[in-house]
Design an enzyme around this catalytic site. Structure first.
Site, PDB file in Angstrom:
ATOM      1  N   LYS A  29      -0.885  -8.476  12.382  1.00  0.00           N
ATOM      2  CA  LYS A  29      -1.854  -7.475  11.931  1.00  0.00           C
ATOM      3  C   LYS A  29      -3.211  -7.812  12.532  1.00  0.00           C
ATOM      4  CE  LYS A  29      -3.702  -4.955   8.005  1.00  0.00           C
ATOM      5  NZ  LYS A  29      -3.847  -4.825   6.532  1.00  0.00           N
ATOM      6  N   THR A  37       1.041  -4.522   4.207  1.00  0.00           N
ATOM      7  CA  THR A  37       0.719  -4.910   5.574  1.00  0.00           C
ATOM      8  C   THR A  37       0.075  -6.285   5.692  1.00  0.00           C
ATOM      9  OG1 THR A  37      -1.430  -3.787   5.454  1.00  0.00           O
ATOM     10  CG2 THR A  37       0.449  -2.510   6.294  1.00  0.00           C
ATOM     11  N   ASP A  38      -0.591  -6.760   4.636  1.00  0.00           N
ATOM     12  CA  ASP A  38      -1.413  -7.970   4.778  1.00  0.00           C
ATOM     13  C   ASP A  38      -0.617  -9.215   5.125  1.00  0.00           C
ATOM     14  OD1 ASP A  38      -3.594  -6.428   4.312  1.00  0.00           O
ATOM     15  OD2 ASP A  38      -3.959  -7.108   2.261  1.00  0.00           O
ATOM     16  N   THR A  64       0.821  -1.218   0.000  1.00  0.00           N
ATOM     17  CA  THR A  64       0.000   0.000   0.000  1.00  0.00           C
ATOM     18  C   THR A  64       0.848   1.258   0.000  1.00  0.00           C
ATOM     19  OG1 THR A  64      -1.825  -1.095   1.152  1.00  0.00           O
ATOM     20  CG2 THR A  64      -1.734   1.297   1.320  1.00  0.00           C
ATOM     21  N   TYR A  95      -6.759 -29.693  29.761  1.00  0.00           N
ATOM     22  CA  TYR A  95      -8.057 -30.339  29.585  1.00  0.00           C
ATOM     23  C   TYR A  95      -7.909 -31.679  28.872  1.00  0.00           C
ATOM     24  CZ  TYR A  95     -10.119 -25.778  30.704  1.00  0.00           C
ATOM     25  OH  TYR A  95     -10.477 -24.605  31.324  1.00  0.00           O
TER      26      TYR A  95
END
Length: 330
Positions: A156, A85-86, A13, A276
């Site tokens: 992110k 950023t992704d 971006t 558990y």
């Protein structure tokens, strides 16, 4: 004498412009050059390696990027990588392992709004990254929204907000204040001295467990040639075995040499298969806990380890051993 910094542009971006198909990275780096404000006394060299949306940055690009950084690490005092950023957390993760032991800072950054657009966050992110690259820290980091994070702990967490990244289960390495970029040296992991191992395997599969998921999905994954499966399980590490016995399938695949790692779908805190029954049955079946690692860090660590080791037990031994601050609770 001032420090010599290198900025490597990969697209994202921060370098995008509007097109008929939507925002797309461009090859013109003039805006990026103009936005870079070097720390006093430093000089900057810019190299465009890719012009890609980070969704298109894959293992092939990771190898090329890591090899280029390794080849330049002796010539510069710090390196900044601008990136979309992704998938930046994945790139930060794999570089943390490939370049473990690097003696200079490598700082990834990007932006939510492209350079040149009103209210772009790119200039501040770039300034933070450049100041971090000029500091005496060493390793792989991610700078965003005034925060400096360990690369293998950054995730992110927002799609649009400016505060897009958080450091998960680990303190910040630094933060911008009225005094500039404050570095918290006590948060830095102990440096590791080892040669670069720039290798990666794409034979790791990430599976998000859902109620009622058919365990046969694991047979399909194995049939495609995957050698490790990271399962994002419920809560602290729960895996269903009633009605559809996922744990039985884990045991079958583990006996055939497949590495099964279980992390949590929860973003914060650790997975622990001992608490558990639904975790203990998976543990007895051969699964191993990801501890407090992020999914991105666990996934890329498996990709890196699979490229070096063949035996399941050897991969697991290295996986649960801390390397660059990625895990605190194996």
């Amino acid at each position: 004498m001032g420090k010599h910094l290198l900025l490597i542009s990969t697209g994202g971006t921060i370098a995008s412009v509007p097109t008929r198909q939507g925002l797309s990275p461009c090859t013109d780096d003039s805006l990026l050059r103009a936005a870079c404000q070097c720390p006093p006394g430093c000089c900057l060299t810019l190299k465009q390696l890719f012009a890609l949306d980070s969704s298109n940055i894959q293992p092939e690009e990771w190898l090329q990027l890591a090899e280029f950084i390794a080849s330049q690490s002796g010539r510069y005092d710090g390196i900044v990588v601008t990136h979309g950023t992704d998938t930046m957390a994945y790139t930060a993760g794999i570089l943390s392992y490939m370049l473990c032991g690097i003696h200079i800072p490598v700082v990834l950054t990007g932006s939510q709004i492209p350079l040149g657009q009103p209210f772009s966050d790119a200039p501040m992110n770039l300034q933070c990254a450049l100041h971090a690259a000029a500091s005496p820290i060493r390793g792989v980091f991610l700078a965003f929204a005034g925060k400096l994070m360990l690369g293998c702990r950054a995730v992110k967490i927002r799609t649009c907000g400016m505060n897009a990244f958080e450091s998960i289960n680990y303190p910040l390495i630094g933060q911008v204040s009225l005094h500039g970029l404050d570095i918290y040296e006590n948060a830095l992991p102990t440096p590791v001295h080892q040669p670069f191992r720039i290798q990666v395997s794409d034979r790791v599969f990430l599976l998000k467990l859902t109620p009622g998921l058919d365990p046969a999905i694991l047979d399909a994954v194995m049939a495609l040639g995957y050698r490790a499966i990271l399962i994002e399980a419920f809560g602290i590490g729960g895996v269903h075995f009633l009605h559809r016995n996922f744990c039985q399938k884990i045991a079958q695949l583990s006996s055939r040499g497949i590495v099964i790692v279980i992390s949590s779908q929860c973003l914060y805190e650790k997975s622990d298969l001992t608490q558990y029954e639904v975790g203990r049955v998976a543990l007895a079946a051969g699964a191993v806990s990801a501890g407090d690692m992020t999914s991105e860090a666990a996934f890329t660590k498996l990709m890196w380890l699979l490229s070096q080791y063949r035996e399941r037990d050897e991969i697991i031994q290295h996986f649960v051993s801390p390397l660059c601050g990625e895990i605190a609770f194996p």
